[in-house]
Design a protein around this motif. Structure first.
Motif, mmCIF file in Angstrom:
data_model
loop_
_atom_site.group_PDB
_atom_site.id
_atom_site.type_symbol
_atom_site.label_atom_id
_atom_site.label_comp_id
_atom_site.label_asym_id
_atom_site.label_seq_id
_atom_site.Cartn_x
_atom_site.Cartn_y
_atom_site.Cartn_z
ATOM 1 N N ILE A 192 0.837 -1.203 0.000
ATOM 2 C CA ILE A 192 0.000 0.000 0.000
ATOM 3 C C ILE A 192 0.872 1.254 0.000
ATOM 4 N N GLU A 193 1.908 1.235 0.824
ATOM 5 C CA GLU A 193 2.791 2.400 0.898
ATOM 6 C C GLU A 193 3.495 2.669 -0.427
ATOM 7 N N ALA A 194 3.718 1.621 -1.206
ATOM 8 C CA ALA A 194 4.428 1.771 -2.481
ATOM 9 C C ALA A 194 3.537 2.296 -3.600
ATOM 10 N N CYS A 195 2.223 2.335 -3.387
ATOM 11 C CA CYS A 195 1.293 2.796 -4.422
ATOM 12 C C CYS A 195 1.508 4.283 -4.708
ATOM 13 N N GLU A 196 1.521 4.627 -5.995
ATOM 14 C CA GLU A 196 1.723 6.016 -6.399
ATOM 15 C C GLU A 196 0.506 6.603 -7.100
ATOM 16 N N SER A 197 -0.566 5.823 -7.188
ATOM 17 C CA SER A 197 -1.794 6.331 -7.811
ATOM 18 C C SER A 197 -3.003 5.631 -7.200
ATOM 19 N N ILE A 198 -4.171 6.226 -7.395
ATOM 20 C CA ILE A 198 -5.423 5.631 -6.908
ATOM 21 C C ILE A 198 -5.676 4.300 -7.598
ATOM 22 N N GLU A 199 -5.315 4.194 -8.876
ATOM 23 C CA GLU A 199 -5.521 2.952 -9.626
ATOM 24 C C GLU A 199 -4.683 1.817 -9.042
ATOM 25 N N LYS A 208 -4.140 5.944 2.716
ATOM 26 C CA LYS A 208 -3.257 6.178 1.578
ATOM 27 C C LYS A 208 -4.002 6.916 0.469
ATOM 28 N N LYS A 209 -5.270 6.586 0.290
ATOM 29 C CA LYS A 209 -6.084 7.250 -0.728
ATOM 30 C C LYS A 209 -6.191 8.749 -0.418
ATOM 31 N N GLN A 210 -6.445 9.071 0.849
ATOM 32 C CA GLN A 210 -6.540 10.466 1.253
ATOM 33 C C GLN A 210 -5.225 11.200 1.014
ATOM 34 N N LEU A 211 -4.107 10.500 1.320
ATOM 35 C CA LEU A 211 -2.796 11.109 1.116
ATOM 36 C C LEU A 211 -2.545 11.394 -0.364
ATOM 37 N N LEU A 212 -2.881 10.432 -1.226
ATOM 38 C CA LEU A 212 -2.685 10.622 -2.666
ATOM 39 C C LEU A 212 -3.567 11.746 -3.196
ATOM 40 N N GLU A 213 -4.815 11.827 -2.700
ATOM 41 C CA GLU A 213 -5.717 12.894 -3.127
ATOM 42 C C GLU A 213 -5.210 14.262 -2.681
ATOM 43 N N ASN A 214 -4.673 14.314 -1.458
ATOM 44 C CA ASN A 214 -4.114 15.575 -0.952
ATOM 45 C C ASN A 214 -2.929 16.020 -1.810
ATOM 46 N N ILE A 215 -2.071 15.035 -2.151
ATOM 47 C CA ILE A 215 -0.913 15.353 -2.997
ATOM 48 C C ILE A 215 -1.370 15.852 -4.361
#
Length: 299
Positions: free
Chosen positions: A238-245, A268-275
């Motif tokens: 999960i930590e390695a994911c770089e996109s929502i997909e 992680k989804k929230q973090l990616l959306e914030n980024i």
């Protein structure tokens, strides 16, 4: 040529399981495989025993590949490749004895070539190719082996020939057990087993026991030592994911523990959306600044 410190490498298990007919090799192999995967659909049985693997279909929806005579090494190799291409995690070869002593197996091929010692030079490489295919497979492999009573012809003190019962012998080429991670022998019809060879150290010189799903779990835990197990492995994914997909793919892959990992997924989804929002905001600010420099009204 350089020395380096020994490090454990992630491996695939090679498990041997031998016994006479009727002692429960197939059933034991299936339970062990389920313990390794926790998913019946990721298990395939290469069945040379006239469909006997399907007798335990009530256990779960595992896969079978019926292999009928003749049994040259190349047909086993083809069956292995079929299972690998289907993204199977554990392949059960039930049994490998036919490749050695079945119709069209190595012993019959040797006899057809003339039965001379030098004829083994043509057969041994074919047998070894199968062993190499098993050892190099990207799946865990469980091999069942039939046993038979072995005899010898000896002479007594009077010079008379007599038949001596030597005990049970595996019906396959000698030395297969040394290629295995662990080799179990079912010693009676109560399904009790002992380990005659064990690189894991989990079962050697231990009291007899009955193989079940927990046996497979122990073997997988041994494989994963030093690499992170269970939730820890998923957390790293999960930590390695770089996109929502990518996050969606990880979530769907681990369908058995989705309730457990959902909080990590959402965080992680929230973090990616914030980024992503921050990137968009920064892009807008930069564009506004450029527009102002060029005298363009953004209002």
């Amino acid at each position: 040529m350089n020395l380096q410190k020994a490090q454990k490498q992630r491996i695939k298990l090679r498990i041997g399981l031998s016994s006479p007919s009727g002692f429960g090799k197939t059933y034991s192999a299936l339970l062990m495989a389920y313990g390794m995967t926790q998913d019946w659909s990721k298990i395939a049985v290469i069945d040379t025993e006239n469909g006997s693997a399907s007798l335990y279909a009530e256990l779960g929806e595992y896969n079978t590949l019926n292999l009928e005579a003749p049994y040259p090494p190349e047909r086993y190799m083809e069956a292995l490749k079929t299972c690998e291409k289907a993204s199977i995690e554990v392949i059960i070869i039930d049994s490998i004895s036919h490749e050695w002593n079945g119709k069209g197996g190595c012993l019959q091929i040797h006899e057809q070539l003339g039965g001379r010692f030098q004829d083994w030079a043509r057969i041994s490489p074919r047998h070894q190719a199968l062993i190499d295919a098993i050892l190099s497979s990207n799946c865990h492999v469980i091999i069942t082996v039939r046993k038979k009573i072995d005899y010898s012809m000896d002479k007594d003190s009077n010079g008379r020939t007599k038949v001596v019962k030597l005990g049970l012998k595996d019906i396959t080429r000698e030395g297969l057990d040394f290629e295995m991670t662990t080799f179990f022998e079912i010693i009676n019809d109560n399904h009790l087993v002992i380990a005659s060879k064990d690189r894991t150290g989990l079962f050697m010189n231990k009291p007899e026991f009955v193989i079940n799903a927990s046996t497979g779990k122990k073997l997988i835990q041994w494989c994963d030592q030093g690499f992170g197990t269970g939730e820890e492995k998923v957390r790293l994914e999960i930590e390695a994911c770089e996109s929502i997909e990518e996050l969606r793919l990880v979530y769907s892959k681990h369908n058995k523990i989705q309730d457990t990992i959902k909080p990590m997924i959402m965080a992680k989804k929230q973090l990616l959306e914030n980024i992503q929002s921050q990137v968009i905001s920064n892009t807008q600010i930069i564009q506004q600044s450029k527009n102002q420099e060029n005298g363009i009204d953004n209002s």
